[in-house]
Enzyme design. Structure first.
Site, short mmCIF file in Angstrom:
data_model
loop_
_atom_site.label_atom_id
_atom_site.label_comp_id
_atom_site.label_asym_id
_atom_site.label_seq_id
_atom_site.Cartn_x
_atom_site.Cartn_y
_atom_site.Cartn_z
N ASP A 53 48.81 77.25 49.56
CA ASP A 53 47.71 76.40 49.08
C ASP A 53 48.34 75.05 48.78
O ASP A 53 49.09 74.90 47.81
CB ASP A 53 47.05 77.00 47.82
CG ASP A 53 45.87 76.16 47.39
OD1 ASP A 53 45.77 74.98 47.79
OD2 ASP A 53 45.01 76.68 46.64
N ASN B 297 49.37 68.83 57.71
CA ASN B 297 48.10 68.62 58.42
C ASN B 297 46.87 69.20 57.71
O ASN B 297 45.75 68.73 57.93
CB ASN B 297 48.24 69.25 59.82
CG ASN B 297 46.93 69.41 60.51
OD1 ASN B 297 46.34 68.42 60.96
ND2 ASN B 297 46.43 70.64 60.60
N TYR C 228 37.15 61.48 50.47
CA TYR C 228 37.84 61.65 51.76
C TYR C 228 38.54 60.34 52.14
O TYR C 228 39.72 60.32 52.48
CB TYR C 228 36.85 62.07 52.85
CG TYR C 228 37.52 62.53 54.13
CD1 TYR C 228 38.13 63.78 54.21
CD2 TYR C 228 37.57 61.70 55.25
CE1 TYR C 228 38.76 64.19 55.37
CE2 TYR C 228 38.21 62.12 56.42
CZ TYR C 228 38.80 63.37 56.48
OH TYR C 228 39.44 63.77 57.63
N LYS D 158 42.61 59.84 52.41
CA LYS D 158 43.21 59.55 53.72
C LYS D 158 43.90 58.18 53.72
O LYS D 158 44.93 58.00 54.38
CB LYS D 158 42.15 59.65 54.82
CG LYS D 158 41.66 61.08 55.06
CD LYS D 158 42.80 62.02 55.46
CE LYS D 158 42.32 63.41 55.82
NZ LYS D 158 43.42 64.30 56.21
N VAL E 172 37.25 64.91 66.26
CA VAL E 172 37.86 66.00 67.03
C VAL E 172 37.02 67.25 66.78
O VAL E 172 36.63 67.52 65.63
CB VAL E 172 39.33 66.23 66.59
CG1 VAL E 172 39.97 67.31 67.46
CG2 VAL E 172 40.13 64.94 66.68
N1 LIG Z 1 38.37 67.08 63.18
C1 LIG Z 1 38.25 65.78 62.94
O1 LIG Z 1 37.32 65.11 63.42
C2 LIG Z 1 39.29 65.08 62.09
C3 LIG Z 1 39.30 63.68 62.08
C4 LIG Z 1 40.25 63.02 61.32
C5 LIG Z 1 41.17 63.74 60.57
N2 LIG Z 1 41.12 65.10 60.59
C6 LIG Z 1 42.11 65.80 59.77
O2 LIG Z 1 42.80 66.74 60.57
C7 LIG Z 1 43.34 67.76 59.72
C8 LIG Z 1 43.06 69.10 60.35
O3 LIG Z 1 41.67 69.34 60.33
P1 LIG Z 1 40.87 70.05 61.50
O4 LIG Z 1 40.00 69.03 62.11
O5 LIG Z 1 41.78 70.81 62.37
O6 LIG Z 1 39.91 70.99 60.61
P2 LIG Z 1 39.87 72.55 60.41
O7 LIG Z 1 38.90 72.77 59.32
O8 LIG Z 1 39.63 73.21 61.72
O9 LIG Z 1 41.34 72.93 59.91
C9 LIG Z 1 41.78 72.68 58.60
C10 LIG Z 1 42.71 73.82 58.17
O10 LIG Z 1 43.25 73.50 56.88
C11 LIG Z 1 43.24 74.69 56.10
N3 LIG Z 1 43.25 74.37 54.68
C12 LIG Z 1 42.23 73.87 53.93
N4 LIG Z 1 42.60 73.75 52.65
C13 LIG Z 1 43.89 74.18 52.58
C14 LIG Z 1 44.82 74.29 51.51
N5 LIG Z 1 44.49 73.97 50.26
N6 LIG Z 1 46.06 74.73 51.79
C15 LIG Z 1 46.39 75.09 53.06
N7 LIG Z 1 45.54 75.02 54.11
C16 LIG Z 1 44.30 74.57 53.86
C17 LIG Z 1 41.97 75.40 56.53
O11 LIG Z 1 41.97 76.78 56.18
C18 LIG Z 1 41.96 75.16 58.03
O12 LIG Z 1 42.65 76.17 58.74
C19 LIG Z 1 42.71 67.55 58.35
O13 LIG Z 1 43.63 66.89 57.51
C20 LIG Z 1 41.54 66.63 58.63
O14 LIG Z 1 41.18 65.83 57.52
C21 LIG Z 1 40.22 65.78 61.33
#
Ligand SMILES: NC(=O)c1ccc[n+]([C@@H]2O[C@H](COP(=O)([O-])OP(=O)(O)OC[C@H]3O[C@@H](n4cnc5c(N)ncnc54)[C@H](O)[C@@H]3O)[C@@H](O)[C@H]2O)c1
Length: 252
Positions: free
Chosen positions: A62, A89, A155, A159, A188
């Site tokens: 966590d 990530n 958020y 970020k 994404v």
């Molecule tokens: N998908 C997008 O459009 C997008 C855009 C910009 C940035 N991001 C960033 O990319 C990163 C990955 O996100 P994603 O898009 O793959 O989303 P996602 O929700 O598919 O994956 C996020 C993962 O983080 C895990 N997680 C959440 N809280 C946690 C914690 N406290 N400890 C450990 N793990 C934890 C979740 O269980 C999940 O597996 C994030 O930081 C997100 O902010 C995503």
């Protein structure tokens, strides 16, 4: 096989960008610790890697607790003897859009604890583990570090902090031969944006902000992360790079 004999931690490895990147690192020869707060999905990522013949183990983490992140790094060193790459990530988004004037403090702290403090904890724990032998730390920010949308204050705050932490840590850790860089994805197609996807009008509007008019796939981001973490990117340090099909580059 740019990561043969290298040990890589991917946080948030159970889903989306983290899962795709864990798989990509393993395809390039890395021993991958897939870390996530969600045990089931994290173990599924390990299974995917093993099914392709790669090496991977799951560790529960966590990111909002330093002790948990420190344990992740300690277990990694116990299992594989070292740590070469940390991909910080894991992240969460707002549950419900809300004007900053009405933002519940619990919601602010929930997001900042994971997205901001989690990255700090990851940098500190991994940096200490890499001090003797060097390494690379990659942090996931967002294009929302540079531009704002309504009702997503925590958020944006968290970020933007990732960008500052990446610069500062790169400066502090350079003396230990540790590079620190980041990525700022645009839209994404992952679980974090599932809510938008359920609303086709909003989804299409956001997709249109990208030059080819559609969301990116996690695998497209994974390729950038593995490049940034590789020796091919040895002259790239301290910056957060947009991986957004130009979404942050032009006026909508
Ligand atoms: N998908 C997008 O459009 C997008 C855009 C910009 C940035 N991001 C960033 O990319 C990163 C990955 O996100 P994603 O898009 O793959 O989303 P996602 O929700 O598919 O994956 C996020 C993962 O983080 C895990 N997680 C959440 N809280 C946690 C914690 N406290 N400890 C450990 N793990 C934890 C979740 O269980 C999940 O597996 C994030 O930081 C997100 O902010 C995503």
């Amino acid at each position: 096989m740019r990561f043969a004999n290298r040990v890589v931690i991917v946080t948030g490895a159970g889903s989306g960008i983290g899962r795709a990147t864990a798989v990509e690192f393993a395809r390039e020869g890395a021993k991958v610790i897939a870390a996530d707060v969600d045990v089931e999905s994290g173990k599924q990522t390990v299974m995917s890697i093993k099914n392709e013949g790669g090496e991977s183990s799951f560790v529960h983490v966590d990111m909002s607790f330093f002790e948990s992140v420190q344990q992740l790094v300690t277990k990694t060193k116990e299992r594989y003897g070292k740590l070469d790459v940390m991909f910080n990530n894991a992240g969460v988004s707002v549950k419900q859009r809300c004007n900053v004037l009405e933002l519940p403090h619990e919601e602010y702290h929930r997001i900042v604890n994971i997205n901001q403090h989690g990255i700090f904890f990851g940098i500190q724990a991994a940096g200490n583990a890499m001090k003797e032998s060097g390494g690379v730390i990659i942090n996931t920010a967002s294009i929302y570090a540079f531009m704002a949308d309504r009702g997503a204050f925590p958020y944006h705050a968290s970020k933007a902090a990732v960008v500052g932490m990446t610069r500062s840590a790169a400066l502090d850790l350079a003396r230990y031969n540790i590079r620190v860089a980041g990525i700022a994805p645009g839209l994404v197609d992952t679980g974090i944006v599932a809510e938008w996807k359920d609303n086709p009008d909003i989804w299409r509007k956001i997709e249109r902000a990208h030059m080819r008019g559609k969301a990116g796939q996690p695998g497209e981001v994974a390729k950038v992360v593995t490049f940034l973490a590789s020796d091919d990117a040895s002259f790239m340090n301290g910056h957060v790079f947009c991986v957004d099909d130009g979404a942050a580059a032009f006026k909508r």
